[in-house]
Design a protein around this motif. Structure first.
Motif, PDB file in Angstrom:
ATOM      1  N   LYS A  59       0.881  -1.182   0.000  1.00 31.33           N
ATOM      2  CA  LYS A  59       0.000   0.000   0.000  1.00 31.33           C
ATOM      3  C   LYS A  59       0.908   1.218   0.000  1.00 31.33           C
ATOM      4  N   TYR A  60       0.663   2.132  -0.953  1.00 34.28           N
ATOM      5  CA  TYR A  60       1.479   3.344  -0.993  1.00 34.28           C
ATOM      6  C   TYR A  60       0.969   4.307   0.083  1.00 34.28           C
ATOM      7  N   PRO A  61       1.883   5.074   0.664  1.00 35.23           N
ATOM      8  CA  PRO A  61       1.461   6.034   1.683  1.00 35.23           C
ATOM      9  C   PRO A  61       0.395   6.971   1.118  1.00 35.23           C
ATOM     10  N   GLY A  62      -0.653   7.189   1.857  1.00 31.76           N
ATOM     11  CA  GLY A  62      -1.700   8.121   1.417  1.00 31.76           C
ATOM     12  C   GLY A  62      -2.816   7.460   0.631  1.00 31.76           C
ATOM     13  N   ASP A  63      -2.583   6.254   0.105  1.00 31.91           N
ATOM     14  CA  ASP A  63      -3.654   5.556  -0.626  1.00 31.91           C
ATOM     15  C   ASP A  63      -4.569   4.844   0.362  1.00 31.91           C
ATOM     16  N   SER A  64      -5.856   4.747   0.030  1.00 36.72           N
ATOM     17  CA  SER A  64      -6.755   4.065   0.952  1.00 36.72           C
ATOM     18  C   SER A  64      -6.744   2.552   0.709  1.00 36.72           C
ATOM     19  N   SER A 101      -6.036   0.052 -16.063  1.00 37.12           N
ATOM     20  CA  SER A 101      -5.140   1.024 -15.467  1.00 37.12           C
ATOM     21  C   SER A 101      -5.420   1.109 -13.966  1.00 37.12           C
ATOM     22  N   GLY A 102      -4.371   1.075 -13.171  1.00 38.22           N
ATOM     23  CA  GLY A 102      -4.550   1.159 -11.722  1.00 38.22           C
ATOM     24  C   GLY A 102      -4.738  -0.197 -11.057  1.00 38.22           C
ATOM     25  N   ALA A 103      -4.703  -1.277 -11.844  1.00 37.33           N
ATOM     26  CA  ALA A 103      -4.939  -2.621 -11.291  1.00 37.33           C
ATOM     27  C   ALA A 103      -3.774  -3.111 -10.427  1.00 37.33           C
ATOM     28  N   GLY A 104      -2.579  -2.556 -10.668  1.00 34.66           N
ATOM     29  CA  GLY A 104      -1.419  -2.961  -9.867  1.00 34.66           C
ATOM     30  C   GLY A 104      -0.292  -3.606 -10.664  1.00 34.66           C
ATOM     31  N   LYS A 105      -0.390  -3.566 -12.000  1.00 38.30           N
ATOM     32  CA  LYS A 105       0.605  -4.238 -12.849  1.00 38.30           C
ATOM     33  C   LYS A 105       2.015  -3.665 -12.638  1.00 38.30           C
ATOM     34  N   SER A 106       2.116  -2.322 -12.722  1.00 39.26           N
ATOM     35  CA  SER A 106       3.439  -1.707 -12.575  1.00 39.26           C
ATOM     36  C   SER A 106       4.000  -1.956 -11.185  1.00 39.26           C
ATOM     37  N   THR A 107       3.130  -1.927 -10.201  1.00 42.44           N
ATOM     38  CA  THR A 107       3.595  -2.174  -8.828  1.00 42.44           C
ATOM     39  C   THR A 107       4.153  -3.591  -8.719  1.00 42.44           C
ATOM     40  N   LEU A 108       3.475  -4.544  -9.355  1.00 37.52           N
ATOM     41  CA  LEU A 108       3.983  -5.918  -9.315  1.00 37.52           C
ATOM     42  C   LEU A 108       5.363  -5.998  -9.988  1.00 37.52           C
TER      43      LEU A 108
HETATM   44  P1  ADP Z   1      -1.220  -0.301 -13.256  1.00 39.77           P
HETATM   45  O1  ADP Z   1       0.225  -0.469 -13.613  1.00 39.77           O
HETATM   46  O2  ADP Z   1      -2.014  -1.559 -13.408  1.00 39.77           O
HETATM   47  O3  ADP Z   1      -1.858   0.862 -13.956  1.00 39.77           O
HETATM   48  P2  ADP Z   1      -0.206   0.676 -10.710  1.00 39.77           P
HETATM   49  O4  ADP Z   1       0.608  -0.406 -10.098  1.00 39.77           O
HETATM   50  O5  ADP Z   1       0.501   1.788 -11.383  1.00 39.77           O
HETATM   51  O6  ADP Z   1      -1.303   0.020 -11.681  1.00 39.77           O
HETATM   52  O7  ADP Z   1      -1.136   1.325  -9.594  1.00 39.77           O
HETATM   53  C1  ADP Z   1      -1.879   0.538  -8.653  1.00 39.77           C
HETATM   54  C2  ADP Z   1      -2.458   1.492  -7.616  1.00 39.77           C
HETATM   55  O8  ADP Z   1      -1.402   2.061  -6.840  1.00 39.77           O
HETATM   56  C3  ADP Z   1      -3.243   2.654  -8.194  1.00 39.77           C
HETATM   57  O9  ADP Z   1      -4.328   2.910  -7.343  1.00 39.77           O
HETATM   58  C4  ADP Z   1      -2.254   3.794  -8.162  1.00 39.77           C
HETATM   59  O10 ADP Z   1      -2.905   5.029  -8.006  1.00 39.77           O
HETATM   60  C5  ADP Z   1      -1.427   3.470  -6.926  1.00 39.77           C
HETATM   61  N1  ADP Z   1      -0.039   3.946  -7.039  1.00 39.77           N
HETATM   62  C6  ADP Z   1       0.867   3.543  -7.946  1.00 39.77           C
HETATM   63  N2  ADP Z   1       2.050   4.161  -7.731  1.00 39.77           N
HETATM   64  C7  ADP Z   1       1.872   4.991  -6.678  1.00 39.77           C
HETATM   65  C8  ADP Z   1       2.723   5.892  -5.966  1.00 39.77           C
HETATM   66  N3  ADP Z   1       4.001   6.063  -6.307  1.00 39.77           N
HETATM   67  N4  ADP Z   1       2.184   6.577  -4.922  1.00 39.77           N
HETATM   68  C9  ADP Z   1       0.899   6.398  -4.558  1.00 39.77           C
HETATM   69  N5  ADP Z   1       0.052   5.550  -5.175  1.00 39.77           N
HETATM   70  C10 ADP Z   1       0.524   4.841  -6.218  1.00 39.77           C
END
Ligand code: ADP
Length: 256
Positions: free
Chosen positions: A10-15, A38-45
């Protein structure tokens, strides 16, 4: 080869968490697509795998390396063991095609002699040997992506990850790049690719992992198709017609 066990981030500030108890195992030599809105979490993974971000909880083991034990100063060395391909190529603009690939090998500590032997071989693999002296801005988008792929496979990584590698490319060039990734996979490299390209996913029929709101909602191990959520694709009854509202309605029986 790529193992995530109940990874939450969970990123800081996100719910809501970007990744919510994600468990995933990609085996050696697999080719897997990671899809989701978009926003599903792919880049985070992907960032979990490259250790650009750390999980709040859960375990990540990549190519036998437990990322909990990769210290900050060892992260660059760890990343060099992975092949990473980006949507925007990230080439060095003032270096030629040859130098872009050679430089990556130099950083990895390869000797000059080995570099001179390796670079032509890798450029041949991506069919760019005749463009070796050009600079990135003298190449098409597809050629630039091929240089970027050459650079990441030159060190013969066991794992290649690519975040939207065809997002900036046209249809034909996209097919060419995906064909190249497939060839690299055939040589034994495990590949994980994020994409929004439905045609690419459906044409390859490889493993397809779908993320939604930070959770894996679908994991089709074989002959996967592009799917954005957990609901199975509607089976179209053989005698159905599409109404203008796109709802499926059985064709009315005609009594003759
Ligand atoms: P995707 O690659 O599938 O578009 P992300 O992994 O970029 O998804 O994002 C997943 C969730 O995490 C989204 O709700 C996005 O807003 C949030 N998020 C991604 N990066 C950050 C960040 N650096 N700070 C806060 N929230 C983030």
């Amino acid at each position: 080869m790529i193992l995530l066990d109940s990874v939450t981030k969970k990123y800081p500030g996100d719910s809501a968490p970007a990744l919510d108890a994600v468990s995933l195992h990609i085996e050696p030599n697999e080719f897997a697509f990671l899809v989701g809105k978009s926003g599903a979490g792919k880049s985070t993974l992907m960032k979990m795998i490259t250790k650009e971000e750390n999980p709040d909880s859960g375990k990540i083991i990549i190519g036998g390396i437990d990322l909990d034990y990769v210290k900050k100063r060892h992260i660059p060395g760890y990343r060099r063991r992975l092949g990473v391909v980006f949507q925007d190529f990230k080439l060095l603009p003032r270096r030629t095609v040859y130098e872009n690939v050679a430089f990556a090998l130099e950083i990895a500590g390869m000797s000059g002699k080995e570099i001179r032997k390796t670079v032509p071989k890798v450029l041949e693999l991506v069919d760019l040997l005749d463009q070796a002296k050009k600079f990135p801005d003298q190449l098409s988008g597809g050629q630039q992506q091929r240089v970027s792929i050459a650079r990441s496979v030159a060190r013969q990584p066991k794992i290649l990850i690519a975040d939207e590698p065809t997002a900036n490319l046209d249809k034909l060039t996209t097919e060419e790049i995906i064909g190249l990734l497939k060839k690299i996979n055939d040589f034994g490299t495990t590949i994980l690719v994020t994409t929004h390209n439905e045609n690419v996913v459906n044409s390859l029929q490889k493993r397809v992992i779908t993320l939604k709101d930070g959770k894996i909602v679908n994991d089709q191990k074989n002959h996967g198709i592009y799917k954005l959520d957990e609901t199975p694709a509607p089976k179209i009854p053989s005698r159905a017609v599409r109404t203008p509202g796109h709802a499926l309605k059985p064709r009315k029986k005609v009594i003759q």
